[in-house]
Motif scaffolding. Sequence first.
Motif, PDB file in Angstrom:
ATOM      1  N   HIS A  36      -7.773   2.305   8.471  1.00  0.00           N
ATOM      2  CA  HIS A  36      -7.677   0.931   8.971  1.00  0.00           C
ATOM      3  C   HIS A  36      -9.032   0.440   9.453  1.00  0.00           C
ATOM      4  O   HIS A  36      -9.353  -0.751   9.318  1.00  0.00           O
ATOM      5  N   ASP A  37      -9.836   1.335   9.999  1.00  0.00           N
ATOM      6  CA  ASP A  37     -11.097   0.928  10.631  1.00  0.00           C
ATOM      7  C   ASP A  37     -12.338   1.271   9.813  1.00  0.00           C
ATOM      8  O   ASP A  37     -13.457   1.107  10.305  1.00  0.00           O
ATOM      9  N   THR A  38     -12.161   1.771   8.578  1.00  0.00           N
ATOM     10  CA  THR A  38     -13.337   2.035   7.737  1.00  0.00           C
ATOM     11  C   THR A  38     -14.193   0.788   7.591  1.00  0.00           C
ATOM     12  O   THR A  38     -15.423   0.856   7.529  1.00  0.00           O
ATOM     13  N   ALA A  39     -13.524  -0.362   7.523  1.00  0.00           N
ATOM     14  CA  ALA A  39     -14.245  -1.623   7.343  1.00  0.00           C
ATOM     15  C   ALA A  39     -15.235  -1.889   8.460  1.00  0.00           C
ATOM     16  O   ALA A  39     -16.251  -2.559   8.254  1.00  0.00           O
ATOM     17  N   ASN A  40     -14.944  -1.384   9.659  1.00  0.00           N
ATOM     18  CA  ASN A  40     -15.837  -1.649  10.784  1.00  0.00           C
ATOM     19  C   ASN A  40     -17.259  -1.195  10.490  1.00  0.00           C
ATOM     20  O   ASN A  40     -18.226  -1.874  10.834  1.00  0.00           O
ATOM     21  N   ALA A  41     -17.382  -0.040   9.866  1.00  0.00           N
ATOM     22  CA  ALA A  41     -18.709   0.507   9.616  1.00  0.00           C
ATOM     23  C   ALA A  41     -19.270   0.089   8.264  1.00  0.00           C
ATOM     24  O   ALA A  41     -20.473  -0.143   8.123  1.00  0.00           O
ATOM     25  N   MET A  42     -18.420  -0.010   7.256  1.00  0.00           N
ATOM     26  CA  MET A  42     -18.922  -0.072   5.893  1.00  0.00           C
ATOM     27  C   MET A  42     -18.682  -1.379   5.145  1.00  0.00           C
ATOM     28  O   MET A  42     -19.156  -1.535   4.026  1.00  0.00           O
ATOM     29  N   ALA A  43     -17.939  -2.319   5.706  1.00  0.00           N
ATOM     30  CA  ALA A  43     -17.640  -3.547   4.962  1.00  0.00           C
ATOM     31  C   ALA A  43     -18.899  -4.317   4.595  1.00  0.00           C
ATOM     32  O   ALA A  43     -19.069  -4.747   3.453  1.00  0.00           O
ATOM     33  N   THR A  44     -19.792  -4.503   5.560  1.00  0.00           N
ATOM     34  CA  THR A  44     -21.005  -5.281   5.268  1.00  0.00           C
ATOM     35  C   THR A  44     -21.936  -4.512   4.341  1.00  0.00           C
ATOM     36  O   THR A  44     -22.603  -5.094   3.494  1.00  0.00           O
ATOM     37  N   THR A  45     -21.990  -3.193   4.485  1.00  0.00           N
ATOM     38  CA  THR A  45     -22.851  -2.374   3.623  1.00  0.00           C
ATOM     39  C   THR A  45     -22.381  -2.438   2.180  1.00  0.00           C
ATOM     40  O   THR A  45     -23.183  -2.502   1.249  1.00  0.00           O
ATOM     41  N   ILE A  46     -21.067  -2.427   1.980  1.00  0.00           N
ATOM     42  CA  ILE A  46     -20.507  -2.506   0.630  1.00  0.00           C
ATOM     43  C   ILE A  46     -20.673  -3.908   0.062  1.00  0.00           C
ATOM     44  O   ILE A  46     -21.051  -4.089  -1.100  1.00  0.00           O
ATOM     45  N   SER A  47     -20.410  -4.935   0.869  1.00  0.00           N
ATOM     46  CA  SER A  47     -20.438  -6.311   0.366  1.00  0.00           C
ATOM     47  C   SER A  47     -21.839  -6.757  -0.043  1.00  0.00           C
ATOM     48  O   SER A  47     -21.989  -7.579  -0.946  1.00  0.00           O
ATOM     49  N   THR A  48     -22.884  -6.234   0.611  1.00  0.00           N
ATOM     50  CA  THR A  48     -24.252  -6.597   0.256  1.00  0.00           C
ATOM     51  C   THR A  48     -24.839  -5.692  -0.818  1.00  0.00           C
ATOM     52  O   THR A  48     -25.960  -5.911  -1.267  1.00  0.00           O
ATOM     53  N   GLY A  49     -24.090  -4.663  -1.223  1.00  0.00           N
ATOM     54  CA  GLY A  49     -24.569  -3.768  -2.266  1.00  0.00           C
ATOM     55  C   GLY A  49     -25.523  -2.700  -1.786  1.00  0.00           C
ATOM     56  O   GLY A  49     -26.169  -2.030  -2.604  1.00  0.00           O
ATOM     57  N   ALA A  50     -25.632  -2.508  -0.475  1.00  0.00           N
ATOM     58  CA  ALA A  50     -26.541  -1.478   0.036  1.00  0.00           C
ATOM     59  C   ALA A  50     -26.071  -0.081  -0.352  1.00  0.00           C
ATOM     60  O   ALA A  50     -26.888   0.815  -0.583  1.00  0.00           O
ATOM     61  N   LEU A  51     -24.764   0.133  -0.424  1.00  0.00           N
ATOM     62  CA  LEU A  51     -24.197   1.407  -0.850  1.00  0.00           C
ATOM     63  C   LEU A  51     -23.019   1.142  -1.770  1.00  0.00           C
ATOM     64  O   LEU A  51     -22.313   0.140  -1.620  1.00  0.00           O
TER      65      LEU A  51
END
Length: 425
Positions: free
Chosen positions: A25-40
């Motif tokens: 449920h909370d994975t998005a807290n850390a990784m949503a912005t990193t995934i959406s910008t293509g950093a990872l």
Amino acid sequence: MEHITLLLAIVIVTALVFDFTNGFHDTANAMATTISTGALKPKTAVAMSAVLNLVGAFLSVEVAKTISGGIINENGLRTEVIFAALVGAILWNLLTWLLGLPSSSSHALFGGLIGAAVMSMGWSSVNGGTVVTKVLLPAVAAPIVAGLAAMLATRLTYRISRKTDQKATAKGYRAGQIASAGLVSLAHGTNDAQKTMGIITLALITGGVIAPDADPPLWVIVSAGTAIALGTYLGGWRIIRTMGKGLTDLAPQQGFAAQTSAATAILASSHIGFSLSTTQVCSGAVMGSGLGRKGGVVRWSTATRMFVAWGLTLPAAGLVGAGAEFLTKQGPWGVGLTAALLVAGSGVIWKLSRRDSIDHTNVTADETGSAAAPAAEPAGVVTTAIAAVTPPPVGTLITGESEDVKATIPAPAPADPARPAGATL
């Protein structure tokens, strides 16, 4: 010391199931912005977050102490109450996951615990002062503080980098995003994994297995850290899409500012024992970074749905927890029925989620299923070449790479001698 009973074992397993749902449920807290910008890449991001969540679980036990000996009076507390509380928290987590809403797993747990305790022992069983000072006030203040910090940090990063090469700057901030995302994951482990540790410790104290005011045993720390890490690796893709694309469109500078601000707030709260909602902190930081970029916007329709979910979390989980406790008070058959309802409800929610499956292959798509466009650069940054003003010669083949359009410019039609120049149809 008594041995662990069957009921206590069921409570421990249910607590670890809650911890698992907390993870995805909370994975998005850390990784949503990193995934959406293509950093990872999505799978790489959740794997890194899972490992750091596990490490973070070993760094502190202050939040666990707040839960195991602060919110609910332990005197007269039955093990069944804790089981009922976990049922309310798990079902609310799964429902908000299905809807793609980043609500607070922490508040779901607190709501379930308060509702079950009140049903069992009355309002006197709840330490109202602790709830206000260590749950409600941080819930209001934390997202505001994180949002303001992210907004100011975003403006600062753009001001610093406005005269630098934009491509090199974006690459540098993507690297910074990876580091800050790791910091958020570590902070999440220090805060959220401890909530399950606190619940299990409270159950062990209630069952007479360990002494009151005892720290969580090592096996509790290991199992809670492992459960939340496994849930994190599974990836809560539905909520990652909402956080990464639904609230605002993020550039690497904004993602870096949002994650750094959120990690700072979460680590500070863990140090002083505040059971902070990492979801609310990270959501506030994402919105702040959206407002911090010139021309950036926040999609307030999505934000409003999220705010409503935040407001409903405590009472909704509390009502489910109270209902579950009403059943468990009826005896062993009530406990069995409650467990059956939990399994059935979880199965129905999972089945509904298969109708609109979201995973690592389509998490960055918009609501229509097409790939979402990246965030626009602020005014003053040249991102596209300007075509020549002179029109191409007749017969030239024109191609549009982004639209896959190909067309040949036709020769102009010969003038109609019967129509005077300037005449209209």
